[in-house]
Design a protein around this motif. Structure first.
Motif: not given
Length: 321
Positions: A159, A245-246, A248-251, A268, A272
């Motif tokens: 990200y 989408s993948l 952005k999930k690494q933010k 959460s 993560f």
């Protein structure tokens, strides 16, 4: 009438993941497209894979004989970047480039018949429980999609705040196959580095032929001057909405010490940073591997728990986060 014997498959060993193979330039040879696509994958038109793990070993009972098939590094063509399949029944051993050929050649020598068996079946790759076990400790499952007729294989995500890269960032890796020098097939590997530089490496006949570095994916592919029908973002794969989408999930998720008592936030953060990278229960003499230490390091930094050790670096016992 011909007798049909039941095929009994068991997983002897799930094998291991090897970073340089499963997340390296030739990674797309080390992932198998799953025949058991979940409903959400079909809906999103994305391809779901599972890893071809080194030393995965299965046992198949065929015609009252036991056949074992093991995945090794290197195949019949002596290509050390690709998987090979070693099948054995009693004293008969064969290595092949694919499991179907491996099992069928051994079976042919044992029973003097041309009967062929599916490699997916013999490896247990159409068994939901076996596939689940093969994916159990995988931190990132590779994805692919088609750009016209070109398959973009994504084996790493990352990200950044770069909106012109669709928020792709350091750690992002993808590859595609296309023709290069002398119109021969080559492997094009794209990466976004930690310094946010964009890299394209071209391999042909397992040899690095060219490296192009640029400030963004579009500049990199403009410099190369191939596949002009698409821009660099498309050829890197970052423009695809599933890949967006993948990425952005690494933010990176963070919190302050004041939020440690909030179970939702902490759960959460655990999911993560730690859930798929560490052991849930630790024994008294448990030894952490490097991957786990890095995961805990990232987690502690994310929750604001750093620079908390009560001794200096000169002390004999050091725990540095």
């Amino acid at each position: 009438m011909k007798t049909h014997y039941p095929v009994i498959i068991s997983l002897v060993s799930p094998g291991i993941l090897v970073e340089r193979l499963h997340y390296g330039p030739y990674s797309h040879y080390w992932w198998q497209l799953s025949p058991l696509l979940p409903a959400e994958s079909k809906k999103d038109e994305k391809n779901t894979y599972f890893p071809i793990r080194v030393n995965q070993k299965t046992k198949a009972t065929l015609n009252n004989h036991e056949f074992t098939t093991t995945i090794v590094v290197g195949n019949k063509d002596n290509n050390n970047f690709l998987p090979g399949y070693v099948c054995q029944c009693e004293a008969i051993v064969e290595i092949a480039n694919d499991p179907t050929t491996a099992i069928s050649e051994v079976y042919s020598k044992v029973f003097a018949t041309e009967t062929r068996y599916s490699g997916l079946l013999i490896m247990g790759w159409n068994n939901e429980n076996i596939i689940k076990e093969l994916c159990d400790d995988v931190s990132f499952i590779s994805q692919s999609f088609l750009l016209d007729k070109i398959k973009i294989f994504v084996y790493g995500t990352g990200y950044s705040s770069h909106t012109d890269w669709f928020h792709a960032g350091p750690g992002y890796k993808s590859s595609l196959l296309y023709k290069f020098n002398e119109n021969k097939q080559a492997l094009f590997v794209s990466k976004i580095e930690e310094d946010f530089s964009c890299i394209l490496k071209i391999y042909q006949d397992q040899i690095l032929k060219s490296t192009i570095k640029g400030k963004n994916p579009i500049d990199v592919w403009k410099t190369l001057g191939l596949i002009k029908k698409f821009n660099g973002n498309q050829l890197f794969g970052v423009e695809n909405y599933v890949i967006q989408s993948l990425n952005k999930k690494q933010k990176v998720l963070t919190c302050s010490p004041q939020e440690w008592k909030n179970p939702s936030i902490m759960e959460s953060l655990f999911d993560f940073h730690l859930k798929r990278r560490t052991t849930i229960m630790y024994t008294e003499n448990y030894k952490f591997n490097i991957r786990e230490l890095r995961a805990w390091n990232a987690f502690l930094h994310a929750v604001g728990a750093h620079n908390v050790t009560p001794w200096s670096n000169d002390d004999e016992c050091q725990v540095i986060f």
